[in-house]
Motif scaffolding. Sequence first.
Motif, PDB file in Angstrom:
ATOM      1  N   THR A 139       0.719  -1.247  -0.086  1.00 32.77           N
ATOM      2  CA  THR A 139      -0.072  -0.163  -0.192  1.00 32.77           C
ATOM      3  C   THR A 139       0.932   1.069  -0.113  1.00 32.77           C
ATOM      4  OG1 THR A 139      -1.854  -1.237   1.013  1.00 32.77           O
ATOM      5  CG2 THR A 139      -1.740   1.221   1.322  1.00 32.77           C
ATOM      6  N   LEU A 140       1.910   1.351   0.731  1.00 34.86           N
ATOM      7  CA  LEU A 140       2.735   2.140   0.750  1.00 34.86           C
ATOM      8  C   LEU A 140       3.420   2.479  -0.559  1.00 34.86           C
ATOM      9  CD1 LEU A 140       4.417   4.643   2.501  1.00 34.86           C
ATOM     10  CD2 LEU A 140       6.197   2.852   3.094  1.00 34.86           C
ATOM     11  N   ALA A 141       4.041   1.506  -1.110  1.00 27.93           N
ATOM     12  CA  ALA A 141       4.591   1.356  -2.486  1.00 27.93           C
ATOM     13  C   ALA A 141       3.629   2.124  -3.552  1.00 27.93           C
ATOM     14  CB  ALA A 141       5.061   0.137  -2.818  1.00 27.93           C
ATOM     15  N   LYS A 142       2.238   1.488  -3.410  1.00 30.29           N
ATOM     16  CA  LYS A 142       1.271   2.098  -4.310  1.00 30.29           C
ATOM     17  C   LYS A 142       0.998   3.645  -3.933  1.00 30.29           C
ATOM     18  CE  LYS A 142      -3.333   0.842  -6.087  1.00 30.29           C
ATOM     19  NZ  LYS A 142      -4.367  -0.081  -5.870  1.00 30.29           N
ATOM     20  N   THR A 143       1.119   4.059  -2.985  1.00 27.37           N
ATOM     21  CA  THR A 143       1.002   5.607  -2.611  1.00 27.37           C
ATOM     22  C   THR A 143       1.884   6.419  -3.289  1.00 27.37           C
ATOM     23  OG1 THR A 143      -0.017   4.827  -0.685  1.00 27.37           O
ATOM     24  CG2 THR A 143       0.598   6.955  -0.881  1.00 27.37           C
ATOM     25  N   VAL A 144       3.314   5.863  -3.096  1.00 28.59           N
ATOM     26  CA  VAL A 144       4.505   6.540  -3.476  1.00 28.59           C
ATOM     27  C   VAL A 144       4.319   6.541  -5.042  1.00 28.59           C
ATOM     28  CG1 VAL A 144       7.129   6.424  -3.877  1.00 28.59           C
ATOM     29  CG2 VAL A 144       5.960   6.032  -1.505  1.00 28.59           C
ATOM     30  N   LEU A 145       4.149   5.501  -5.632  1.00 26.13           N
ATOM     31  CA  LEU A 145       3.768   5.433  -7.230  1.00 26.13           C
ATOM     32  C   LEU A 145       2.988   6.608  -7.680  1.00 26.13           C
ATOM     33  CD1 LEU A 145       4.550   1.942  -8.580  1.00 26.13           C
ATOM     34  CD2 LEU A 145       6.010   3.811  -8.810  1.00 26.13           C
ATOM     35  N   THR A 146       1.810   6.430  -7.103  1.00 24.46           N
ATOM     36  CA  THR A 146       0.662   7.143  -7.337  1.00 24.46           C
ATOM     37  C   THR A 146       1.056   8.906  -7.255  1.00 24.46           C
ATOM     38  OG1 THR A 146      -1.110   5.829  -6.516  1.00 24.46           O
ATOM     39  CG2 THR A 146      -1.686   8.038  -6.965  1.00 24.46           C
ATOM     40  N   GLY A 147       1.806   9.105  -6.143  1.00 26.92           N
ATOM     41  CA  GLY A 147       2.258  10.530  -6.165  1.00 26.92           C
ATOM     42  C   GLY A 147       3.320  10.680  -7.083  1.00 26.92           C
ATOM     43  N   ALA A 148       4.321   9.908  -7.575  1.00 26.82           N
ATOM     44  CA  ALA A 148       5.111  10.204  -8.609  1.00 26.82           C
ATOM     45  C   ALA A 148       4.170  10.244  -9.915  1.00 26.82           C
ATOM     46  CB  ALA A 148       6.088   8.978  -8.616  1.00 26.82           C
ATOM     47  N   ALA A 149       3.409   9.473 -10.121  1.00 27.77           N
ATOM     48  CA  ALA A 149       2.836   9.508 -11.482  1.00 27.77           C
ATOM     49  C   ALA A 149       1.799  10.991 -11.560  1.00 27.77           C
ATOM     50  CB  ALA A 149       1.698   8.276 -11.644  1.00 27.77           C
ATOM     51  N   LEU A 150       1.355  11.255 -10.219  1.00 28.31           N
ATOM     52  CA  LEU A 150       0.666  12.596 -10.370  1.00 28.31           C
ATOM     53  C   LEU A 150       1.690  13.678 -10.520  1.00 28.31           C
ATOM     54  CD1 LEU A 150      -1.795  12.203  -7.307  1.00 28.31           C
ATOM     55  CD2 LEU A 150      -2.326  12.514  -9.593  1.00 28.31           C
ATOM     56  N   ALA A 151       2.732  13.608 -10.060  1.00 32.57           N
ATOM     57  CA  ALA A 151       3.752  14.866 -10.345  1.00 32.57           C
ATOM     58  C   ALA A 151       4.067  14.761 -11.812  1.00 32.57           C
ATOM     59  CB  ALA A 151       4.985  14.565  -9.436  1.00 32.57           C
ATOM     60  N   ALA A 152       4.396  13.532 -12.354  1.00 30.73           N
ATOM     61  CA  ALA A 152       4.905  13.541 -13.490  1.00 30.73           C
ATOM     62  C   ALA A 152       3.842  14.008 -14.593  1.00 30.73           C
ATOM     63  CB  ALA A 152       5.382  12.165 -14.182  1.00 30.73           C
ATOM     64  N   THR A 153       2.598  13.621 -14.476  1.00 30.36           N
ATOM     65  CA  THR A 153       1.231  14.054 -15.124  1.00 30.36           C
ATOM     66  C   THR A 153       1.118  15.600 -15.191  1.00 30.36           C
ATOM     67  OG1 THR A 153       0.319  12.009 -14.827  1.00 30.36           O
ATOM     68  CG2 THR A 153      -0.970  14.048 -15.709  1.00 30.36           C
ATOM     69  N   ALA A 154       1.481  16.162 -14.106  1.00 29.15           N
ATOM     70  CA  ALA A 154       1.635  17.789 -13.795  1.00 29.15           C
ATOM     71  C   ALA A 154       2.453  18.334 -14.526  1.00 29.15           C
ATOM     72  CB  ALA A 154       1.377  18.047 -12.447  1.00 29.15           C
ATOM     73  N   TYR A 155       3.756  17.701 -14.463  1.00 28.63           N
ATOM     74  CA  TYR A 155       4.980  18.254 -15.115  1.00 28.63           C
ATOM     75  C   TYR A 155       4.825  18.297 -16.606  1.00 28.63           C
ATOM     76  CZ  TYR A 155       9.894  19.058 -15.907  1.00 28.63           C
ATOM     77  OH  TYR A 155      11.215  19.392 -16.484  1.00 28.63           O
ATOM     78  N   THR A 156       4.302  17.443 -17.220  1.00 29.14           N
ATOM     79  CA  THR A 156       4.003  17.216 -18.488  1.00 29.14           C
ATOM     80  C   THR A 156       3.078  18.226 -18.921  1.00 29.14           C
ATOM     81  OG1 THR A 156       2.442  15.805 -18.493  1.00 29.14           O
ATOM     82  CG2 THR A 156       4.332  14.661 -18.554  1.00 29.14           C
ATOM     83  N   ARG A 157       1.872  18.592 -18.213  1.00 26.91           N
ATOM     84  CA  ARG A 157       1.111  19.558 -18.791  1.00 26.91           C
ATOM     85  C   ARG A 157       1.951  20.813 -18.546  1.00 26.91           C
ATOM     86  NH1 ARG A 157      -1.995  21.057 -22.059  1.00 26.91           N
ATOM     87  NH2 ARG A 157      -3.546  22.548 -21.677  1.00 26.91           N
ATOM     88  N   VAL A 158       2.734  21.383 -17.641  1.00 32.14           N
ATOM     89  CA  VAL A 158       3.459  22.662 -17.681  1.00 32.14           C
ATOM     90  C   VAL A 158       4.336  22.698 -18.840  1.00 32.14           C
ATOM     91  CG1 VAL A 158       5.327  23.923 -16.352  1.00 32.14           C
ATOM     92  CG2 VAL A 158       3.275  22.459 -14.976  1.00 32.14           C
ATOM     93  N   LEU A 159       5.004  21.532 -19.099  1.00 36.39           N
ATOM     94  CA  LEU A 159       6.303  21.552 -20.240  1.00 36.39           C
ATOM     95  C   LEU A 159       5.489  21.695 -21.614  1.00 36.39           C
ATOM     96  CD1 LEU A 159       8.774  18.737 -19.366  1.00 36.39           C
ATOM     97  CD2 LEU A 159       8.936  21.465 -19.233  1.00 36.39           C
TER      98      LEU A 159
END
Length: 198
Positions: free
Chosen positions: A91-111
């Motif tokens: 569950t902790l690993a899933k939470t970390v991956l979800t956070g990373a995927a959200l950050a990457a998605t937001a970063y792609t939108r900014v770029l």
Amino acid sequence: MSERDTVLRSLHDVGLAAWFGGSLMGAVGLNGAAKAQGESWEEGARIASSGWAMWAPVGAAAIGVHLVGSSGLLAANATRVVTQQGVCASTLAKTVLTGAALAATAYTRVLGKKIELASSGNPQDAEKAGRVPVDTGQAERHLSYAQWSVPALTCGLIILNALHGEQQRPAQQLYGMWRRARTLAPYMVRSRHWHLMH
């Protein structure tokens, strides 16, 4: 409490499927088509930017649906997270991956927005882009890495979701709870001994 969480699972899985599938299709199909059809860098960037902009609301809705389902399932399985060995770690690993995927998605939108402004033929967009000059070559490279990281991270979430499904098998639940109880037993004995001494 109902033993079934069909609605929550559906929200979780459909949202994640759209998030993964949309990001993968965009990185492979949309970007590839834009490069093939664009006669210049600006034209290719405009095609890709237009496609990603049209997908953005759908992608955001998919992410929202996934997060609602994920949060609901976490609440519904809170007891298992605490009592079954291995569930807390996954569950902790899933939470970390979800956070990373959200950050990457937001970063792609900014770029993507920066490249969209830089490649636009609209004078107003060109003026906005001129206020904050962008190295388009570097931004495009970073955008490519970020766009590929989203399907990679969401694929990791799909794999962890499969692991969670396996951990919910009755035999796995009993084995995990027995291992957790065995791990905690020495601490419980020490605590009882301490109370008896005092």
